[in-house]
Design a protein around this motif. Structure first.
Motif, PDB file in Angstrom:
ATOM      1  N   LYS A 222       0.298   3.904   3.695  1.00  0.00           N
ATOM      2  CA  LYS A 222      -0.305   5.026   4.418  1.00  0.00           C
ATOM      3  C   LYS A 222      -1.805   5.006   4.145  1.00  0.00           C
ATOM      4  O   LYS A 222      -2.243   5.266   3.019  1.00  0.00           O
ATOM      5  N   GLU A 229      -6.626   9.880   0.183  1.00  0.00           N
ATOM      6  CA  GLU A 229      -5.797   8.951  -0.583  1.00  0.00           C
ATOM      7  C   GLU A 229      -5.207   7.862   0.313  1.00  0.00           C
ATOM      8  O   GLU A 229      -4.949   8.095   1.496  1.00  0.00           O
ATOM      9  N   THR A 231      -1.878   5.213   0.082  1.00  0.00           N
ATOM     10  CA  THR A 231      -0.657   5.109  -0.718  1.00  0.00           C
ATOM     11  C   THR A 231       0.175   3.906  -0.299  1.00  0.00           C
ATOM     12  O   THR A 231       0.279   3.595   0.894  1.00  0.00           O
ATOM     13  N   GLN A 257       5.345   3.554  -6.574  1.00  0.00           N
ATOM     14  CA  GLN A 257       4.305   3.924  -5.624  1.00  0.00           C
ATOM     15  C   GLN A 257       2.954   3.913  -6.315  1.00  0.00           C
ATOM     16  O   GLN A 257       2.841   4.260  -7.495  1.00  0.00           O
ATOM     17  N   THR A 259      -1.070   5.267  -5.633  1.00  0.00           N
ATOM     18  CA  THR A 259      -1.978   6.059  -4.811  1.00  0.00           C
ATOM     19  C   THR A 259      -3.408   5.745  -5.222  1.00  0.00           C
ATOM     20  O   THR A 259      -3.744   5.821  -6.414  1.00  0.00           O
ATOM     21  N   GLU A 261      -7.038   6.954  -5.125  1.00  0.00           N
ATOM     22  CA  GLU A 261      -7.845   8.142  -4.896  1.00  0.00           C
ATOM     23  C   GLU A 261      -9.252   7.702  -4.521  1.00  0.00           C
ATOM     24  O   GLU A 261      -9.995   7.171  -5.345  1.00  0.00           O
ATOM     25  N   LEU A 277       7.980   7.123   2.275  1.00  0.00           N
ATOM     26  CA  LEU A 277       6.574   7.512   2.335  1.00  0.00           C
ATOM     27  C   LEU A 277       6.207   8.041   3.721  1.00  0.00           C
ATOM     28  O   LEU A 277       5.457   9.009   3.859  1.00  0.00           O
TER      29      LEU A 277
END
Length: 360
Positions: A222, A229, A231, A257, A259, A261, A277
């Motif tokens: 994503k 973010e 992911t 997972q 992420t 930032e 997700l």
């Protein structure tokens, strides 16, 4: 006796990337699946054994042979083996080949002698579809762009056979042929990937500031342009994620997972109960079937990948499928299913057609 059905099964195995991966020793964990295949077919053990011998007998690569040429040569060799056996049986004389050679050994010998270098269908593993006529004059390194602006999700097949399920309002760019040492694609938005296994050519997804590197696995990304973010969620296999703005590289495995930032330029790893997700069906679908009606299997694939699957329901009404299809791309799943059903398939951009003979 070498007969048409056995020849069809042998050829289907040789053309199946998942089978070749196992036969070459690169997917040893799939052994149980192929033993089940052998048990489900008449003379399955002999056909499986012979297919393995053929795969391992010809290690030569030839990137210039076409798919059509390979298929024609395999067909010619199998037909020649059939004629040879019929001639020997009619003469009722001692065969020129040693007594312990079956019709399948004859076929293997002829295939090897033909010397195609065969690339042994490894060419198939690395083959690229022929560009459409409208794209034929474009530069070889031109990127093709697919955007999903209307559907909940859209199926995209990459040149190496990998599958991408593209979420709405997402765009994927990729070469018309993967010709280098790496397979590189560019994502804006959200997508689920099933990557064709190829240890010699890593697969990289560039998603905004994040890069995901895999060899063969299934995962979601994503990467929406204006969100804080990015992911990545892994369903099966392993994915390395990294960014030029952050270190170190994270290695993700099943149900993990990461992420990224964007504001602080850092990764955060987390464990998942399930790899969901993007909230699309394929993320948690298992593709495991036990005497399941073929129509049910086709419907499940259509919903998972967002494609229209057309098949002759009356002809396949009595057909059932027992198989674990795993995280292989959609086309590999179709090859496996059609091998079981002795059917054929064709793929257009948004539709798949299955044709076959009625099951007993």
């Amino acid at each position: 006796m070498l007969h048409d059905r056995s020849g069809h099964l042998l050829q289907s195995l040789l053309e199946n990337p998942a089978f070749r991966c196992w036969a070459e020793g690169r997917c040893a964990e799939d052994g149980a699946m192929w033993e089940k295949w052998a048990a489900a077919h008449e003379d399955g053990q002999a056909i499986l054994r012979q297919a393995v011998e053929i795969v391992r007998a010809v290690p030569v690569r030839d990137e210039h042979l076409t798919d059509e040429y390979i298929q024609r040569k395999v067909s010619d060799a199998l037909q020649a083996a059939k004629r040879q056996e019929q001639m020997e049986n009619s003469r009722k004389k001692e065969s020129f080949f040693p007594v312990f050679l079956s019709g399948w050994n004859v076929a293997a010998s002829l295939l090897i002698v033909v010397g195609l270098g065969f690339a042994l269908f490894r060419i198939y593993h690395n083959a690229h579809p022929t560009p459409k006529a409208a794209e034929a004059n474009l530069p070889a390194n031109a990127l093709k762009e697919v955007a999903n602006t209307e559907r909940p999700f859209k199926y995209v097949q990459l040149p190496d056979g990998s599958s991408v399920v593209l979420h709405r309002n997402s765009t994927l760019k990729y070469p018309r042929a993967f010709t280098g040492k790496k397979r590189e694609v560019y994502l804006t938005g959200e997508a689920f990937f099933e990557v064709t296994k190829d240890p010699d050519r890593p697969f990289l997804v560039y998603a905004e500031e994040l890069i995901a590197k895999v060899h063969g696995t299934s995962f979601s990304i994503k990467a929406v342009a204006d969100e804080k973010e990015i992911t990545v969620a892994v369903k099966t296999g392993k994915v390395s994620v990294f960014s030029e703005r952050a270190s170190p590289t994270l290695l993700l495995t099943c149900n993990q997972q990461a992420t990224f930032e964007r504001t602080g330029a850092k990764f955060v790893r987390s464990a998942l109960k399930s790899p969901v997700l993007l909230n699309i069906p394929i993320e948690n679908q298992e593709f495991t079937y036990s005497e399941t009606p073929a129509a049910t299997v086709f419907d499940a694939l259509a919903k998972a990948y967002g494609v229209n699957i057309v098949f002759d329901a009356p002809s396949l009404a009595h057909c059932s499928i027992t198989a674990t299809l795993g995280d292989e791309p959609l086309e590999n799943k179709l090859k496996w299913i059609c091998t079981i059903l002795e059917a054929k398939y064709t793929i257009t951009e948004d539709s798949i057609t299955i044709t076959g003979t009625p099951c007993n």
